[in-house]
Design a protein around this motif. Structure first.
Motif, PDB file in Angstrom:
ATOM      1  N   THR A 130       0.890  -1.222  -0.110  1.00  0.00           N
ATOM      2  CA  THR A 130       0.052   0.217  -0.021  1.00  0.00           C
ATOM      3  C   THR A 130       0.803   1.167   0.054  1.00  0.00           C
ATOM      4  N   LEU A 131       2.220   1.094   0.272  1.00  0.00           N
ATOM      5  CA  LEU A 131       2.934   2.159   0.295  1.00  0.00           C
ATOM      6  C   LEU A 131       3.808   2.247  -1.147  1.00  0.00           C
ATOM      7  N   PHE A 161     -16.627   8.105  20.144  1.00  0.00           N
ATOM      8  CA  PHE A 161     -16.861   6.955  21.044  1.00  0.00           C
ATOM      9  C   PHE A 161     -15.736   6.363  21.736  1.00  0.00           C
ATOM     10  N   GLY A 162     -14.549   7.254  21.640  1.00  0.00           N
ATOM     11  CA  GLY A 162     -13.413   6.717  22.427  1.00  0.00           C
ATOM     12  C   GLY A 162     -12.678   5.395  21.797  1.00  0.00           C
ATOM     13  N   VAL A 163     -13.110   5.087  20.378  1.00  0.00           N
ATOM     14  CA  VAL A 163     -12.502   3.783  19.993  1.00  0.00           C
ATOM     15  C   VAL A 163     -11.525   4.296  19.035  1.00  0.00           C
ATOM     16  N   ARG A 164     -10.420   3.474  18.912  1.00  0.00           N
ATOM     17  CA  ARG A 164      -9.259   4.095  18.148  1.00  0.00           C
ATOM     18  C   ARG A 164      -9.169   2.961  16.977  1.00  0.00           C
ATOM     19  N   ALA A 165      -8.754   3.359  15.820  1.00  0.00           N
ATOM     20  CA  ALA A 165      -8.370   2.461  14.486  1.00  0.00           C
ATOM     21  C   ALA A 165      -7.200   2.747  14.084  1.00  0.00           C
ATOM     22  N   LYS A 166      -6.236   1.695  13.727  1.00  0.00           N
ATOM     23  CA  LYS A 166      -4.960   1.619  13.578  1.00  0.00           C
ATOM     24  C   LYS A 166      -4.765   0.724  12.245  1.00  0.00           C
ATOM     25  N   LEU A 167      -3.578   1.217  11.562  1.00  0.00           N
ATOM     26  CA  LEU A 167      -3.228   0.444  10.282  1.00  0.00           C
ATOM     27  C   LEU A 167      -1.660  -0.218  10.636  1.00  0.00           C
ATOM     28  N   VAL A 168      -1.374  -1.318  10.490  1.00  0.00           N
ATOM     29  CA  VAL A 168      -0.058  -1.991  10.503  1.00  0.00           C
ATOM     30  C   VAL A 168       0.290  -2.589   9.268  1.00  0.00           C
ATOM     31  N   ILE A 220       5.131  -4.131  16.424  1.00  0.00           N
ATOM     32  CA  ILE A 220       4.513  -2.927  15.883  1.00  0.00           C
ATOM     33  C   ILE A 220       2.990  -3.245  16.042  1.00  0.00           C
ATOM     34  N   VAL A 221       2.431  -4.365  15.922  1.00  0.00           N
ATOM     35  CA  VAL A 221       1.017  -4.455  16.399  1.00  0.00           C
ATOM     36  C   VAL A 221       0.850  -4.034  17.648  1.00  0.00           C
ATOM     37  N   TRP A 222       1.713  -4.688  18.385  1.00  0.00           N
ATOM     38  CA  TRP A 222       1.392  -4.253  20.084  1.00  0.00           C
ATOM     39  C   TRP A 222       1.684  -2.940  20.321  1.00  0.00           C
ATOM     40  N   GLN A 223       2.566  -2.223  19.624  1.00  0.00           N
ATOM     41  CA  GLN A 223       2.633  -0.771  19.747  1.00  0.00           C
ATOM     42  C   GLN A 223       1.733   0.064  19.156  1.00  0.00           C
ATOM     43  N   ALA A 224       0.785  -0.384  18.127  1.00  0.00           N
ATOM     44  CA  ALA A 224      -0.230   0.328  17.694  1.00  0.00           C
ATOM     45  C   ALA A 224      -1.497  -0.043  18.806  1.00  0.00           C
ATOM     46  N   ALA A 225      -1.446  -1.083  19.056  1.00  0.00           N
ATOM     47  CA  ALA A 225      -2.712  -1.453  20.260  1.00  0.00           C
ATOM     48  C   ALA A 225      -2.517  -0.727  21.624  1.00  0.00           C
ATOM     49  N   THR A 226      -1.428  -0.424  21.792  1.00  0.00           N
ATOM     50  CA  THR A 226      -1.418   0.319  23.202  1.00  0.00           C
ATOM     51  C   THR A 226      -0.911   1.698  22.946  1.00  0.00           C
ATOM     52  N   ASP A 227      -1.074   2.289  21.871  1.00  0.00           N
ATOM     53  CA  ASP A 227      -0.791   3.739  21.711  1.00  0.00           C
ATOM     54  C   ASP A 227      -2.131   4.488  21.635  1.00  0.00           C
ATOM     55  N   ARG A 233      -0.876   5.218  11.049  1.00  0.00           N
ATOM     56  CA  ARG A 233      -0.201   4.214  10.084  1.00  0.00           C
ATOM     57  C   ARG A 233       1.037   3.676  10.752  1.00  0.00           C
ATOM     58  N   TYR A 234       1.240   2.412  10.972  1.00  0.00           N
ATOM     59  CA  TYR A 234       2.508   2.128  11.564  1.00  0.00           C
ATOM     60  C   TYR A 234       3.154   1.148  10.586  1.00  0.00           C
ATOM     61  N   PRO A 235       4.256   1.462   9.970  1.00  0.00           N
ATOM     62  CA  PRO A 235       4.942   0.424   8.937  1.00  0.00           C
ATOM     63  C   PRO A 235       5.809  -0.464   9.977  1.00  0.00           C
ATOM     64  N   ALA A 236       5.861  -1.733   9.493  1.00  0.00           N
ATOM     65  CA  ALA A 236       6.589  -2.876  10.459  1.00  0.00           C
ATOM     66  C   ALA A 236       7.455  -3.361   9.439  1.00  0.00           C
ATOM     67  N   GLY A 237       8.775  -3.471   9.928  1.00  0.00           N
ATOM     68  CA  GLY A 237       9.998  -3.986   9.304  1.00  0.00           C
ATOM     69  C   GLY A 237      10.621  -3.037   8.740  1.00  0.00           C
ATOM     70  N   PRO A 238      12.048  -3.475   8.398  1.00  0.00           N
ATOM     71  CA  PRO A 238      12.903  -2.288   7.952  1.00  0.00           C
ATOM     72  C   PRO A 238      12.370  -2.034   6.434  1.00  0.00           C
ATOM     73  N   ASP A 239      12.198  -3.002   5.563  1.00  0.00           N
ATOM     74  CA  ASP A 239      11.734  -2.520   4.089  1.00  0.00           C
ATOM     75  C   ASP A 239      10.343  -1.739   4.288  1.00  0.00           C
ATOM     76  N   ALA A 240       9.464  -1.932   5.113  1.00  0.00           N
ATOM     77  CA  ALA A 240       8.243  -1.018   5.212  1.00  0.00           C
ATOM     78  C   ALA A 240       8.804   0.357   5.636  1.00  0.00           C
ATOM     79  N   VAL A 241       9.574   0.430   6.633  1.00  0.00           N
ATOM     80  CA  VAL A 241      10.050   1.543   6.986  1.00  0.00           C
ATOM     81  C   VAL A 241      10.745   2.621   6.012  1.00  0.00           C
ATOM     82  N   ALA A 242      11.626   1.893   5.298  1.00  0.00           N
ATOM     83  CA  ALA A 242      12.257   2.596   4.209  1.00  0.00           C
ATOM     84  C   ALA A 242      11.216   3.005   3.093  1.00  0.00           C
ATOM     85  N   LEU A 243      10.184   2.217   2.924  1.00  0.00           N
ATOM     86  CA  LEU A 243       9.206   2.638   1.908  1.00  0.00           C
ATOM     87  C   LEU A 243       8.361   3.865   2.395  1.00  0.00           C
ATOM     88  N   ALA A 244       7.972   3.882   3.670  1.00  0.00           N
ATOM     89  CA  ALA A 244       7.215   4.943   3.992  1.00  0.00           C
ATOM     90  C   ALA A 244       8.279   6.133   4.044  1.00  0.00           C
TER      91      ALA A 244
END
Length: 246
Positions: A130-131, A161-168, A220-227, A233-244
């Motif tokens: 998607t990036l 409603f106090g509900v968060r939606a995140k993308l990994v 990263i999923v845990w980070q998104a869930a607890t943030d 958006r939360y890129p996960a992995g060095p290649d995803a981070v580089a693309l982002a």
């Protein structure tokens, strides 16, 4: 104690994510189409449920069996690699049923309890395609891009409603079974006219400069869930981070 429900825990990112949340002290509801207890720790904090995200009755049964949850992680999905021209529409629909409509159905099923409680997090796992869309993955990319737009809109809709939606957005993990959980061999989707075009692409898949580990995605999923921020958006992995970053 927090509770997370994760889809697609039979292998890869989902399996490692279930293990990570468990290690962090959470109660984990690990779901898969055919539960295999040997994959995960035996504990009161690790619950296995049968779930097929493409079947409404299976989703409703999982909602009832899971009870209240704090976080929903939509990880289940299937891949498809091949020339779009050669990919049957029936197969494209199958990809969308799992990756797009399955995710949407899960979200719709769990929103009511989160909205009523005015708390909760929905983490939708997409892909680094998607990036930076890649060739020979048009249908898969489209199914994941749909979830990107869906989640962005949902984040605005549920914030009241106090509900968060995140993308990994995980990068490419050679050890995952991408495109192996479908019923069409990759070779059937590469016509002779595409062979010369496809060869260097598959060679790059075999020896990528950067790759993503299952543990990268789980963290990263845990980070998104607890943030509790509004980050989407939360890129996960060095290649995803580089693309982002690019």
């Amino acid at each position: 104690m927090n509770t997370v429900l994760i889809t697609g825990c039979s292998s890869g990112y989902g399996l490692e994510t279930a293990r990570h949340f468990y290690a962090m002290g959470w109660t984990v509801v690990a779901t898969m189409r055919q539960p295999r207890a040997a994959l995960l720790p035996s504990s009161d904090r690790m619950r296995l449920l049968a779930l097929d995200v493409t079947r409404e009755e299976s989703i409703l049964a999982a909602v009832k069996a899971a009870g209240p949850i704090d976080v929903l992680v939509n990880n289940a999905g299937i891949g498809v690699v091949g020339a779009f021209e050669a990919t049957p529409m029936a197969h494209i629909r199958k990809v969308f049923e799992a990756n797009t409509f399955g995710t949407m159905a899960m979200v719709q099923a769990f929103i009511p309890q989160m909205r009523a409680r005015r708390s909760g997090v929905i983490v939708n796992v997409t892909s680094s395609v998607t990036l930076a869309p890649m060739p020979l993955a048009a249908a898969y990319t489209a199914s994941k891009q749909a979830i990107e737009g869906f989640t962005g809109s949902l984040a605005h809709e549920l914030a009241a409603f106090g509900v968060r939606a995140k993308l990994v957005e995980p990068g490419y993990g050679p050890t995952t079974r991408f495109a192996q959980n479908t019923d069409i061999p990759v070779s059937d989707l590469i016509p002779e006219s595409y062979a010369a075009f496809a060869a260097p692409i598959f060679a790059a898949f075999a020896n990528p400069p950067l790759t993503t580990k299952e543990s990268d995605v789980a963290q990263i999923v845990w980070q998104a869930a607890t943030d509790d921020s509004t980050q989407l958006r939360y890129p996960a992995g060095p290649d995803a981070v580089a693309l982002a970053q690019a």
